[in-house]
Structures are given as structure tokens and as C-alpha cells.
Design an enzyme around this catalytic site. Structure first.
Site, PDB file in Angstrom:
ATOM      1  N   CYS A  74       0.828  -1.204   0.000  1.00  0.00           N
ATOM      2  CA  CYS A  74       0.000   0.000   0.000  1.00  0.00           C
ATOM      3  C   CYS A  74       0.865   1.258   0.000  1.00  0.00           C
ATOM      4  O   CYS A  74       1.752   1.406   0.843  1.00  0.00           O
ATOM      5  CB  CYS A  74      -0.917  -0.004   1.223  1.00  0.00           C
ATOM      6  SG  CYS A  74      -1.893   1.508   1.385  1.00  0.00           S
ATOM      7  N   CYS A  77       0.376   3.420   3.468  1.00  0.00           N
ATOM      8  CA  CYS A  77       0.848   2.926   4.760  1.00  0.00           C
ATOM      9  C   CYS A  77       2.248   3.497   5.033  1.00  0.00           C
ATOM     10  O   CYS A  77       2.977   3.831   4.096  1.00  0.00           O
ATOM     11  CB  CYS A  77       0.895   1.402   4.765  1.00  0.00           C
ATOM     12  SG  CYS A  77      -0.738   0.613   4.872  1.00  0.00           S
ATOM     13  N   HIS A 136      -4.220   0.762   7.825  1.00  0.00           N
ATOM     14  CA  HIS A 136      -4.624   0.375   6.477  1.00  0.00           C
ATOM     15  C   HIS A 136      -6.112   0.063   6.381  1.00  0.00           C
ATOM     16  O   HIS A 136      -6.723   0.215   5.314  1.00  0.00           O
ATOM     17  CB  HIS A 136      -3.820  -0.850   6.029  1.00  0.00           C
ATOM     18  CG  HIS A 136      -4.130  -1.294   4.630  1.00  0.00           C
ATOM     19  ND1 HIS A 136      -3.762  -0.565   3.519  1.00  0.00           N
ATOM     20  CD2 HIS A 136      -4.797  -2.396   4.165  1.00  0.00           C
ATOM     21  CE1 HIS A 136      -4.182  -1.193   2.424  1.00  0.00           C
ATOM     22  NE2 HIS A 136      -4.799  -2.306   2.787  1.00  0.00           N
ATOM     23  N   ASN A 176     -13.999   9.237  -2.170  1.00  0.00           N
ATOM     24  CA  ASN A 176     -14.702   8.109  -2.768  1.00  0.00           C
ATOM     25  C   ASN A 176     -14.519   6.910  -1.843  1.00  0.00           C
ATOM     26  O   ASN A 176     -13.395   6.578  -1.495  1.00  0.00           O
ATOM     27  CB  ASN A 176     -14.133   7.764  -4.147  1.00  0.00           C
ATOM     28  CG  ASN A 176     -14.210   8.925  -5.106  1.00  0.00           C
ATOM     29  OD1 ASN A 176     -15.160   9.696  -5.093  1.00  0.00           O
ATOM     30  ND2 ASN A 176     -13.205   9.075  -5.948  1.00  0.00           N
ATOM     31  N   HIS A 187      -6.901   1.840   1.468  1.00  0.00           N
ATOM     32  CA  HIS A 187      -6.507   2.623   2.634  1.00  0.00           C
ATOM     33  C   HIS A 187      -7.428   3.845   2.783  1.00  0.00           C
ATOM     34  O   HIS A 187      -7.715   4.522   1.794  1.00  0.00           O
ATOM     35  CB  HIS A 187      -5.056   3.080   2.455  1.00  0.00           C
ATOM     36  CG  HIS A 187      -4.414   3.603   3.696  1.00  0.00           C
ATOM     37  ND1 HIS A 187      -3.404   2.940   4.349  1.00  0.00           N
ATOM     38  CD2 HIS A 187      -4.631   4.734   4.410  1.00  0.00           C
ATOM     39  CE1 HIS A 187      -3.025   3.638   5.412  1.00  0.00           C
ATOM     40  NE2 HIS A 187      -3.764   4.736   5.461  1.00  0.00           N
ATOM     41  N   HIS A 189      -8.751   7.237   2.714  1.00  0.00           N
ATOM     42  CA  HIS A 189      -8.170   8.465   2.182  1.00  0.00           C
ATOM     43  C   HIS A 189      -9.189   9.231   1.368  1.00  0.00           C
ATOM     44  O   HIS A 189     -10.245   8.719   1.003  1.00  0.00           O
ATOM     45  CB  HIS A 189      -6.956   8.159   1.297  1.00  0.00           C
ATOM     46  CG  HIS A 189      -7.315   7.573  -0.047  1.00  0.00           C
ATOM     47  ND1 HIS A 189      -7.789   6.287  -0.204  1.00  0.00           N
ATOM     48  CD2 HIS A 189      -7.296   8.117  -1.291  1.00  0.00           C
ATOM     49  CE1 HIS A 189      -8.031   6.054  -1.484  1.00  0.00           C
ATOM     50  NE2 HIS A 189      -7.737   7.160  -2.172  1.00  0.00           N
ATOM     51  N   GLN A 191      -9.252  13.041  -1.446  1.00  0.00           N
ATOM     52  CA  GLN A 191      -8.432  13.828  -2.364  1.00  0.00           C
ATOM     53  C   GLN A 191      -8.873  15.285  -2.342  1.00  0.00           C
ATOM     54  O   GLN A 191      -9.967  15.611  -1.859  1.00  0.00           O
ATOM     55  CB  GLN A 191      -8.556  13.282  -3.795  1.00  0.00           C
ATOM     56  CG  GLN A 191      -8.095  11.840  -3.949  1.00  0.00           C
ATOM     57  CD  GLN A 191      -8.220  11.357  -5.382  1.00  0.00           C
ATOM     58  OE1 GLN A 191      -7.528  11.836  -6.281  1.00  0.00           O
ATOM     59  NE2 GLN A 191      -9.104  10.396  -5.609  1.00  0.00           N
TER      60      GLN A 191
END
Length: 378
Positions: A74, A77, A136, A176, A187, A189, A191
């Protein structure tokens, strides 16, 4: 205030650590990957669609971006000897960095001001990744309230910084969640996109807000008026707090759609006060908990933070709000954008907003977090 520490990755991209609390933690580690230096020449292009008035970004390098890697590879991570990731340090709280495979940027500048058929330009702008945690597994909805608040502070800081960059006209934080939406990294997250033009939906919403504002001689805003109407009607309300309210809009496009709106007009996340950010953290977690309580498996969604455009014309009429949408229309069915929606932009909702609001009220979660800030569920 959340502490922030800026550093640089091996290819020159910026990485910023945001730490829980006011005290900055040490982040001495450096990126040890043998990456080639990035250049403004890596920037793609934008092309103007004269039929719709839309700009389309062309970014061919995104074809090589990471796609659903195993956990031990990943890129979000913390780095290890076996996996040199985008984040060189050990466990971190929140990390924001320039996307290695951006849709826009890294060069900054102005989009063509008078485009027509055949007009193209440099794909100026900036795209950033916001990693919510070094863990994660999980999601934004599983973050503790303090970490959710740190993410909000990171959104605010980056909104302010990106809005001040040359040529930027719109700053858009979003998340998303779920492979059904098209997520390419598991993971937790989100944007942030900083556009050199007003994206189509932002332009439509800003235009409607400005026309309403002008007609009301600057006494009312469109989003504020809608919020007042929804709170008065009540049947689509999900939760009300001291500073924010959440409701399913009267003309919801999606099977699940919630708007989370501050009670006072504020242009963007950077303009929220400390108490407002505190309540936003708890109410947002509450909403995501409700969404996941509807069915036995996690609900995919898009969380879109609609902020005021950077320019002075639209900004006075614009009003920060979150639009949280999901294509999930039942436990085992998704709404796909087919002919009417995809080709004509004419949405058809298989349920009613009132029914969706009732289901979300019944799916109440994180009630203690809501109560701790003075919020009340409907």
C-alpha cells in the site's frame, strides 16, 4: 489548532503531516526511493468541449497509477524496509501529499479565458491525496472524533493554501469510498482537486446562487433559503445541531443523498470556527454511521465538499455544504447511470427523499458524539 509539518518527497512533491493536537510531532524520516525529479513539463492538457462549454482534462500518465495493491504494498501505509511508500515516516496521524499521478498540474497558471472549438491549454492545477490515518483498514466513519477534527483542519489549511495559488478558481475536497464507486486504494483516504476553471457542476451551482442572491438584493442566499425551508418542513431532516443540519434534499438525485450545511453562510471549510469544526466532526461521523447501519455491508459513497469559487463574483453568494451521495438503492442493488442520466443528465430516483430520510433517521449511530456537541437527532 492542528500542528502541520511540511517536507519534500524524493521527486520534489510536497508532503505535509497534520498531527492531532496543537503540538507538532517529529517527522525526520526522508523518502529513500530512487524517483526521477518531477517537472512542470509532466503537466497534461485541457481541451474545451464547445458543445457543452466544459473543459476536459487529458492526463495519460494516470493509466499507470496504482490499482488495488495488496496491503503489504500500500502506498499510503507508513514506509518499511519492504515497502517504501509515499509516506516515509512511521505511524502518522494525517498526511497530505501531491498526487504522483495527478489529473491536473503540477504546473500552475491560467486556463484560456475565451475558449472555442479546438481550444486546448496546459492542464494547470494541483491534485493532492489526504490519508486519514496510518492504519490500512477502516474508513473515515471509523475515525475517533479527534482524528476527524484533524482531517477537517487539514482540509481547511489546504483549501486556504490552494486558493492562494496562481490560476486556481475552485478547490474541491472529496472522498470516494468503495470499489463500486471506483476506488483504487483501500486505505482510508480522500483527495483535493484545485482546478484552473470552474467545473461544470460548480459553475451551475454558482450561477444559480448568484442569480438568487441578486434577485434578493443580497439579503438571502440560495442554500441558506433551502436550509430554512427544509428545517421548517421537517420530514426530510436527519439531524440538527447548534451549527449544522443534515437533510435529504427535496429533489434528491440519488437513492441515498444527504446535504450537511452550516447554519451560517461561510464560503469554505477554512472559514469555519473552532466550535463549528468540532460539531462538524461529530455530525459527519454520525451521518457516515447511519449510512453504514442501513445494510449488513458498508455502503459506498461519494462525499463532495462544495465550496465557494475563489473569484470575487460568485463568492459572496456561495455557501459551503457537503453533498453525500450513494448509488446503493437496496441491500444488493446499485443505481447505474444509464441512458437518461449519463447521456441526458436527467436523473430518475426510484425512491422518495422522504423515505430515504426516514430510513436514515432510524439508522441513528454515534448518538453520544452528536449529543456531546449539543446536537439533536430528529
Amino acid at each position: 489548532m492542528t500542528a502541520a509539518t511540511s517536507t519534500t518527497l524524493a521527486d520534489g512533491r510536497e508532503l505535509i503531516y497534520f498531527d492531532d493536537g496543537a503540538m507538532a510531532k517529529p517527522h525526520p524520516e526522508r523518502d529513500r526511493r530512487p524517483l526521477l525529479p518531477r517537472s512542470d513539463e509532466d503537466t497534461g492538457e485541457i481541451r474545451f468541449d464547445a458543445l457543452t462549454g466544459d473543459w476536459v482534462a487529458v492526463a495519460t500518465r494516470r493509466q499507470t497509477r496504482t490499482y488495488l495493491p495488496p496491503a503489504n504494498q500500500c502506498p499510503l501505509c507508513p514506509s518499511t524496509a519492504e515497502n517504501l511508500s509515499e509516506i516515509p515516516g512511521p505511524n502518522y496521524d494525517v498526511a497530505v501529499f501531491e498526487n504522483r499521478f495527478p489529473s491536473l498540474g503540477p504546473a500552475l497558471g491560467m486556463a484560456p479565458s475565451t475558449p472555442g472549438w479546438g481550444t486546448s491549454g496546459t492542464g494547470f492545477g494541483r491534485c493532492e491525496v489526504v490519508s486519514f490515518t496510518s492504519d490500512h483498514t477502516g474508513s473515515f466513519g471509523s475515525l475517533p472524533p479527534q482524528r476527524a477534527r484533524t482531517v477537517i483542519d487539514a482540509w481547511a489549511a489546504r483549501t486556504e493554501a490552494l486558493s492562494a495559488m496562481p490560476g486556481i478558481r475552485q478547490v474541491f475536497p472529496f472522498e470516494n469510498r468503495g470499489e463500486e464507486i471506483g476506488v483504487t486504494l483501500h486505505h482510508p483516504h480522500g483527495q483535493i482537486y484545485a482546478y484552473p476553471y470552474l467545473p461544470p457542476r460548480a459553475a451551475v451551482m454558482a450561477g444559480a446562487a448568484r442569480r438568487f442572491f441578486d434577485a434578493a438584493d443580497g439579503r438571502l442566499t440560495l442554500t441558506g433559503s433551502i436550509l430554512g425551508s427544509e428545517r421548517s418542513a421537517g420530514d426530510r431532516m436527519i439531524a440538527e445541531g447548534r451549527h449544522f443540519s443534515a437533510y435529504v434534499p427535496f429533489a434528491a438525485h440519488w437513492p441515498l443523498e444527504v446535504h450537511l450545511t452550516p447554519h451560517r453562510q461561510v464560503a469554505d471549510i477554512a472559514g469555519l470556527t473552532g466550535p463549528e469544526r468540532d460539531e462538524l466532526a461529530s455530525m459527519y461521523l454520525d451521518l457516515l454511521g447511519r449510512l453504514d447501519n442501513l445494510y449488513a455491508t458498508p455502503t459506498p459513497y461519494i462525499a463532495a465538499w462544495h465550496q465557494a469559487p475563489v473569484d470575487d463574483y460568485f463568492r459572496p453568494a456561495s455557501y459551503l455544504h457537503l453533498q453525500l451521495t450513494s448509488p446503493r438503492r437496496s441491500a444488493d442493488k446499485l443505481k447505474f447511470l444509464a441512458g437518461s442520466e449519463a447521456a441526458m443528465g436527467a436523473f430518475i430516483n426510484d425512491s422518495t427523499p422522504e423515505r430515504a430520510a426516514s430510513a436514515l433517521r432510524d439508522a441513528g449511530a454515534h448518538s453520544k458524539a452528536s449529543a456531546s456537541t449539543g446536537g439533536r437527532t430528529q
